[in-house]
Design a protein around this motif. Structure first.
Motif, PDB file in Angstrom:
ATOM      1  N   PHE A   1      -1.509   3.904   7.222  1.00 40.36           N
ATOM      2  CA  PHE A   1      -2.671   3.601   6.392  1.00 40.36           C
ATOM      3  C   PHE A   1      -3.761   2.952   7.225  1.00 40.36           C
ATOM      4  O   PHE A   1      -3.469   2.111   8.082  1.00 40.36           O
ATOM      5  CB  PHE A   1      -2.301   2.622   5.272  1.00 40.36           C
ATOM      6  N   ASN A   2      -4.988   3.349   6.962  1.00 40.89           N
ATOM      7  CA  ASN A   2      -6.121   2.541   7.399  1.00 40.89           C
ATOM      8  C   ASN A   2      -6.484   1.645   6.235  1.00 40.89           C
ATOM      9  O   ASN A   2      -6.542   2.109   5.102  1.00 40.89           O
ATOM     10  CB  ASN A   2      -7.346   3.419   7.699  1.00 40.89           C
ATOM     11  N   HIS A   3      -6.739   0.381   6.510  1.00 36.88           N
ATOM     12  CA  HIS A   3      -7.186  -0.455   5.404  1.00 36.88           C
ATOM     13  C   HIS A   3      -7.963  -1.660   5.908  1.00 36.88           C
ATOM     14  O   HIS A   3      -7.766  -2.106   7.027  1.00 36.88           O
ATOM     15  CB  HIS A   3      -5.995  -0.914   4.551  1.00 36.88           C
ATOM     16  N   THR A   4      -8.838  -2.161   5.058  1.00 38.49           N
ATOM     17  CA  THR A   4      -9.504  -3.411   5.384  1.00 38.49           C
ATOM     18  C   THR A   4      -8.560  -4.546   5.022  1.00 38.49           C
ATOM     19  O   THR A   4      -7.676  -4.396   4.187  1.00 38.49           O
ATOM     20  CB  THR A   4     -10.823  -3.565   4.596  1.00 38.49           C
ATOM     21  N   SER A   5      -8.725  -5.651   5.686  1.00 37.18           N
ATOM     22  CA  SER A   5      -7.841  -6.796   5.457  1.00 37.18           C
ATOM     23  C   SER A   5      -8.661  -7.923   4.863  1.00 37.18           C
ATOM     24  O   SER A   5      -9.729  -8.230   5.352  1.00 37.18           O
ATOM     25  CB  SER A   5      -7.258  -7.286   6.775  1.00 37.18           C
TER      26      SER A   5
ATOM     27  N   ARG B   1      -6.895   3.964   3.086  1.00 36.39           N
ATOM     28  CA  ARG B   1      -6.783   5.411   3.116  1.00 36.39           C
ATOM     29  C   ARG B   1      -5.450   5.774   3.750  1.00 36.39           C
ATOM     30  O   ARG B   1      -5.106   5.272   4.819  1.00 36.39           O
ATOM     31  CB  ARG B   1      -7.934   5.978   3.952  1.00 36.39           C
ATOM     32  N   GLU B   2      -4.707   6.638   3.074  1.00 37.98           N
ATOM     33  CA  GLU B   2      -3.418   7.084   3.606  1.00 37.98           C
ATOM     34  C   GLU B   2      -3.675   8.191   4.611  1.00 37.98           C
ATOM     35  O   GLU B   2      -4.430   9.125   4.351  1.00 37.98           O
ATOM     36  CB  GLU B   2      -2.544   7.602   2.458  1.00 37.98           C
TER      37      GLU B   2
ATOM     38  N   LEU C   1       0.824  -1.203   0.000  1.00 39.64           N
ATOM     39  CA  LEU C   1       0.000   0.000   0.000  1.00 39.64           C
ATOM     40  C   LEU C   1       0.862   1.258   0.000  1.00 39.64           C
ATOM     41  O   LEU C   1       0.354   2.361  -0.117  1.00 39.64           O
ATOM     42  CB  LEU C   1      -0.846   0.026   1.282  1.00 39.64           C
ATOM     43  N   ASP C   2       2.156   1.090   0.180  1.00 39.05           N
ATOM     44  CA  ASP C   2       3.049   2.211   0.475  1.00 39.05           C
ATOM     45  C   ASP C   2       4.243   2.208  -0.482  1.00 39.05           C
ATOM     46  O   ASP C   2       5.387   2.053  -0.045  1.00 39.05           O
ATOM     47  CB  ASP C   2       3.529   2.053   1.932  1.00 39.05           C
ATOM     48  N   PRO C   3       3.975   2.399  -1.805  1.00 37.90           N
ATOM     49  CA  PRO C   3       5.087   2.299  -2.764  1.00 37.90           C
ATOM     50  C   PRO C   3       6.167   3.352  -2.546  1.00 37.90           C
ATOM     51  O   PRO C   3       7.311   3.154  -2.977  1.00 37.90           O
ATOM     52  CB  PRO C   3       4.395   2.472  -4.132  1.00 37.90           C
ATOM     53  N   ASP C   4       5.835   4.458  -1.851  1.00 37.16           N
ATOM     54  CA  ASP C   4       6.861   5.472  -1.592  1.00 37.16           C
ATOM     55  C   ASP C   4       7.979   4.915  -0.723  1.00 37.16           C
ATOM     56  O   ASP C   4       9.150   5.177  -0.936  1.00 37.16           O
ATOM     57  CB  ASP C   4       6.248   6.689  -0.874  1.00 37.16           C
ATOM     58  N   ARG C   5       7.600   4.152   0.296  1.00 36.87           N
ATOM     59  CA  ARG C   5       8.619   3.661   1.233  1.00 36.87           C
ATOM     60  C   ARG C   5       9.008   2.212   0.990  1.00 36.87           C
ATOM     61  O   ARG C   5      10.124   1.809   1.321  1.00 36.87           O
ATOM     62  CB  ARG C   5       8.125   3.839   2.674  1.00 36.87           C
ATOM     63  N   ASP C   6       8.079   1.427   0.464  1.00 30.07           N
ATOM     64  CA  ASP C   6       8.383   0.013   0.253  1.00 30.07           C
ATOM     65  C   ASP C   6       9.076  -0.193  -1.090  1.00 30.07           C
ATOM     66  O   ASP C   6       8.451  -0.546  -2.088  1.00 30.07           O
ATOM     67  CB  ASP C   6       7.100  -0.815   0.326  1.00 30.07           C
TER      68      ASP C   6
END
Lengths: 189, 263
Positions: free
Chosen positions: A149-153, A142-143, A96-101
């Motif tokens: 991030f909030n996210h459903t799993s 949602r970032e 979900l986090d391509p900036d850091r991952d």
């Protein structure tokens, strides 16, 4: 005359091969043509994974609480399978986090969590494609202003043709037996 | 010769883009905008950067031009994964809107289709925040939301039966930014509809549901009086991206051209 014939025949055979692969079903995720990059920096599209069932989900490496559980629950499913079934199932976990991952961050998760790289792919893509992938597998995220991030799993089971065949929503702890049943049914004995 | 070929390619590309009148309104944005979404990081207001928004929702005529030049988005050709079977079902054929009038807003379009249309314009869908900010305006104020008369006016539309035919776009007066129809005509897709973290599955806060979220929990409303806007969120959060409805259309947004800093 003969070479022309051979060419024509080869053409027909090639066509035959293409027909055997067949057109993708309309509800296949493999219509989605975004480019992904895996833990080794190798680029791929979802369509290149056609032919093998897979479990798809989203996570991010700096997440401490639910994300490790996502990998745990995917591993639980894997362990509930027979060795033959295991060979027929792949895992695709997209950040979900391509900036850091970056590639290195993804690779370190594969190492730390001892994921078999023959079956497990950790991947990243651009933010627009990520939003589209999440829409396709119905995971909401949602970032936050602080970069979390909030996210459903959910673990989403995709069959060899790219159709969604089942999902396990929420992480209730332990094994989702109903979902494992669906995975086994899709994989066969 | 080479140069000519390049020029031809350029002309061909230009011809393939949808031939629509793109009328954009510039919106100045705001700092400390109060969104109705009470996330823990939005309590003190959020910044909305300046952007441009289509003055009215995309019409049948405009969407027809798009599907003509983008055959993969015609009704018969689009994979179900991007648009369900009701996609453009109110048109009589792939390229025949029929009774759907050219100036009516296009509806029965999925989020994927709306995204593709905006991309073809070199634009994007607005974010929820951009839409909410734009929709806070009336004809004289950038934020009229605390005015009971404003709230009443928005609610009147939601109380109308949805069986009446849709009016042509821009039938209502514009707001102070020159934007039409943010209320009172159709619902509209936003780019981050998939970020609205309330859905049928997650609305109740049972123990099992809590673990669906990584980080802090689901959405709650900071302004419970603003029903008109809350209804939009409820609808968008209940839809899948391939869904279409008879009252759901869209419009596009874009960033200001680089170097053009509006106040």
């Amino acid at each position: 005359m003969k070479p022309a014939w051979t060419g024509l025949l080869a053409g027909l055979l090639l066509n035959g091969a293409a027909c055997a692969a067949g057109a993708l079903p309309g509800d296949s995720l493999y219509h989605f043509d975004a480019r992904f990059s895996d833990q080794n920096g190798h680029e791929f599209t979802l369509r290149e994974r056609r032919g093998k069932a897979q479990i798809v989900t989203l996570f991010y490496t700096s997440c401490r609480y639910v994300c490790p559980l996502i990998i745990d629950s995917a591993k639980n499913v894997e362990q509930a399978l027979t060795p033959a079934q295991r060979e027929r199932l792949a895992f695709l976990i997209v950040s979900l986090d391509p900036d850091r991952d970056d590639t290195a961050a993804l690779h370190s998760v594969v190492d730390k969590r001892r994921l078999d790289p023959a079956r497990w792919t950790l991947a990243r893509t651009d933010k627009q494609s990520l939003r589209q992938l999440a829409a396709l597998i119905d995971i909401r995220y949602r970032e936050l202003a602080d970069g979390e991030f909030n996210h459903t799993s959910a673990l989403v089971l995709v069959d060899a043709e790219g159709r969604i065949a089942g999902r396990s929503d929420g992480l209730e702890g332990g094994l989702d037996a109903g979902f494992v049943g669906v995975v086994k049914a899709v994989l066969g004995k | 010769m080479k140069r000519t070929a390049g020029l031809c390619a350029l002309l061909a590309a230009a011809a393939a883009a949808p031939a629509v009148a793109t009328e954009w309104a510039a919106l100045p944005g705001a700092t400390g905008f109060r969104t109705v979404l009470a996330y823990e990081d939005t309590q003190n207001g959020v910044r909305v950067a300046p952007f441009e928004l289509l003055r009215h929702p995309v019409t049948n005529a405009e969407f027809l031009a798009f599907v003509r030049s983008n055959p993969q988005w015609r009704r018969g050709g689009v994979p179900a994964v991007f648009a369900e079977s009701r996609y453009l079902q109110h048109w009589t054929a792939d390229q025949e809107p029929g009774a759907a009038q050219s100036r009516q807003p296009v509806v029965q379009v999925s989020w994927f289709a709306a995204q593709a249309y905006c991309k073809a314009l070199g634009a994007r869908l607005p974010s929820w925040l951009e839409w909410e900010y734009a929709a806070a305006a009336d004809s004289t104020r950038a934020d009229a939301r605390q005015d009971p008369a404003w709230r009443e006016r928005q609610l009147t539309w939601y109380a109308q039966p949805s069986t009446t035919p849709l009016a042509p776009v821009a039938s209502q007066p514009p707001d102070l930014h020159g934007v039409y129809d943010l209320h009172g005509l159709v619902w509209e897709w936003v780019d981050d509809a998939g970020a609205l973290l309330i859905s049928a599955d997650n609305r109740d806060q049972g123990a099992a549901d809590r673990l669906q979220f990584c980080g802090a929990g689901a959405l709650s409303a900071a302004d419970r009086e603003n029903y008109a806007v809350l209804m939009r969120i409820a609808l968008l959060s209940a839809l899948k991206a391939s869904d279409t409805t008879a009252n759901l259309g869209f419009r596009c947004a874009r960033n200001l051209p680089p170097g053009e800093k509006k106040p």
